[in-house]
Design an enzyme around this catalytic site. Structure first.
Site, PDB file in Angstrom:
ATOM      1  CG  ASP A 102      -1.827   1.313   1.404  1.00 22.19           C
ATOM      2  OD1 ASP A 102      -2.352   1.306   0.231  1.00 22.19           O
ATOM      3  OD2 ASP A 102      -1.450   1.856   2.252  1.00 22.19           O
ATOM      4  CB  SER A 103       0.216   5.467  -0.510  1.00 18.66           C
ATOM      5  OG  SER A 103      -0.860   5.418   0.216  1.00 18.66           O
ATOM      6  CE1 TYR A 121       2.897   5.367  -3.219  1.00 15.76           C
ATOM      7  CE2 TYR A 121       1.564   3.473  -4.033  1.00 15.76           C
ATOM      8  CZ  TYR A 121       2.455   4.100  -3.718  1.00 15.76           C
ATOM      9  OH  TYR A 121       3.376   4.095  -3.390  1.00 15.76           O
ATOM     10  N   GLY A 122      -3.561   8.883  -3.692  1.00 13.62           N
ATOM     11  CA  GLY A 122      -4.580   9.030  -4.294  1.00 13.62           C
ATOM     12  C   GLY A 122      -4.397   9.812  -4.733  1.00 13.62           C
ATOM     13  CB  CYS A 165      -3.171   0.709  -2.219  1.00 12.47           C
ATOM     14  SG  CYS A 165      -3.100   2.257  -3.077  1.00 12.47           S
ATOM     15  CB  THR A 193      -4.936   5.062  -5.204  1.00 15.43           C
ATOM     16  OG1 THR A 193      -5.445   6.117  -4.083  1.00 15.43           O
ATOM     17  CG2 THR A 193      -4.557   6.081  -6.250  1.00 15.43           C
ATOM     18  CD  GLU A 251      -2.014   8.313   6.641  1.00 15.52           C
ATOM     19  OE1 GLU A 251      -0.714   8.383   6.805  1.00 15.52           O
ATOM     20  OE2 GLU A 251      -2.228   6.480   6.285  1.00 15.52           O
ATOM     21  CB  CYS A 258      -9.956   4.572  -0.194  1.00 19.58           C
ATOM     22  SG  CYS A 258      -8.244   4.824   0.885  1.00 19.58           S
ATOM     23  CB  THR A 259      -6.989   0.074   2.672  1.00 26.88           C
ATOM     24  OG1 THR A 259      -5.519   0.303   1.639  1.00 26.88           O
ATOM     25  CG2 THR A 259      -7.342  -1.389   1.489  1.00 26.88           C
ATOM     26  CG  HIS A 260      -6.101   5.171   4.533  1.00 22.79           C
ATOM     27  ND1 HIS A 260      -4.801   4.900   3.584  1.00 22.79           N
ATOM     28  CD2 HIS A 260      -5.739   5.968   5.487  1.00 22.79           C
ATOM     29  CE1 HIS A 260      -3.989   5.222   3.908  1.00 22.79           C
ATOM     30  NE2 HIS A 260      -4.455   6.014   4.981  1.00 22.79           N
TER      31      HIS A 260
HETATM   32  N1  DGL Z   1      -4.961   3.399   0.732  1.00 19.98           N
HETATM   33  C1  DGL Z   1      -4.815   4.037  -0.182  1.00 19.98           C
HETATM   34  C2  DGL Z   1      -5.975   3.351  -0.938  1.00 19.98           C
HETATM   35  O1  DGL Z   1      -6.457   2.782  -0.520  1.00 19.98           O
HETATM   36  C3  DGL Z   1      -5.373   5.483   0.128  1.00 19.98           C
HETATM   37  C4  DGL Z   1      -4.204   6.803   0.867  1.00 19.98           C
HETATM   38  C5  DGL Z   1      -2.977   7.073  -0.440  1.00 19.98           C
HETATM   39  O2  DGL Z   1      -3.751   8.234  -1.532  1.00 19.98           O
HETATM   40  O3  DGL Z   1      -1.852   7.088  -0.642  1.00 19.98           O
HETATM   41  O4  DGL Z   1      -6.288   4.028  -2.374  1.00 19.98           O
END
Ligand code: DGL
Length: 268
Positions: free
Chosen positions: A10-11, A42-43, A73, A75, A152, A186-188
């Site tokens: 993941d990012s 990354y997003g 992730c 993204t 975060e 998104c995994t967050h």
């Molecule tokens: N965990 C990333 C996702 O699932 C989001 C965080 C990012 O923007 O890097 O898209």
């Protein structure tokens, strides 16, 4: 080969919501996690930059002789092209397909919402995958760029008024609609389930990418004959591209447990 690890990337820390479910569903598997904490997020980046980063992440995991790769992730899952996936020497999944398959099997109204980063929603990949299964589905994609920094920074408690206000603003376009399924793309975002659930109400099913992806990985490993048959629990190694200390501090929130394994900083 069966004792080789599953590689997850993941990012940053968001992908640990997938690790949490993998540990629960596949307790005997060894896991290697890479969080690109030096280049998160990354997003907000361009498609090409995300692809370049994901290729580097995958080649690091390849060096760990993994038996399967998971892009934990949303993204990366949305933008990684098939030409790259087809060349991988092991099975691969992102979080997109497992979440989409479940959403399509659960929706009754045929109206599915997708919450994701800006790059994810811009890609249109979730909508495309949904329409492959349900050609008449209606899809509402909502970019939620503020969710990642809020999560975060630990703004995840159900009564957090800042996050609640932001979520109300993002979700207002689906309130009162016939949407019955909302993909957390998104995994967050699983950390915001309680807040999102309160706003959309109990009639909207939230699709958790971590849970669906762990189940999907279990079925892939089973059908490929790659399940780890060891009796003992799997071992876990974590690699990051920035400080291991700050990763370890925030990991708890995403894993639901303290990091139980080795954390090492690497140079890509
Ligand atoms: N965990 C990333 C996702 O699932 C989001 C965080 C990012 O923007 O890097 O898209």
């Amino acid at each position: 080969m069966n004792n080789s690890a599953i590689g997850i990337f993941d990012s940053g820390v968001g992908g640990l919501t997938v690790v949490k479910e993998l540990k629960r569903i596949l307790p005997h598997e060894n896991l290697v996690y890479f969080g690109d904490t030096g280049r998160v997020p990354y997003g907000t980046r361009s498609r090409q930059t995300i692809i370049d980063y994901a290729k580097q992440d995958l080649s690091f995991l390849k060096s760990k002789e993994i038996k399967m790769a998971i892009a934990a992730c949303g993204t990366v899952s949305a933008v990684l092209p098939n030409e790259i996936i087809d060349e991988l020497p092991f099975p691969y999944t992102g979080v997109l397909l497992p979440a989409v398959q479940t959403a399509c099997s659960k929706t009754i109204s045929g109206h599915i919402g997708v919450l994701g980063t800006s790059a994810t929603i811009r890609s249109g990949a979730y909508g495309k995958a949904i329409r492959t299964i349900l050609p008449n589905a209606r899809i509402t994609g909502i970019p939620c760029p503020l969710f990642v920094p809020l999560v975060e920074n630990g703004y995840v408690q159900r009564d957090n008024q800042v996050t609640r206000l932001v979520a109300q603003d993002y979700l207002k376009q689906v309130l009162g609609s016939d949407i019955d399924t909302l993909i957390l793309g998104c995994t967050h975002f699983p950390l915001l389930k309680a807040i999102i659930g309160d706003i959309v109400g109990p009639d909207v099913r939230l699709i958790d990418p971590g849970r669906e992806t762990a189940r999907f990985a279990a079925s892939v490993l089973t059908s490929e004959g790659l399940l780890n048959t060891q009796e003992e629990r799997g071992s876990y190694s974590f690699f990051v591209s920035d400080s291991p200390e700050s990763f370890t501090e925030s990991a708890n929130l995403f894993l639901g447990d303290p990091v139980n394994g080795h954390v090492e900083q690497i140079l890509l």
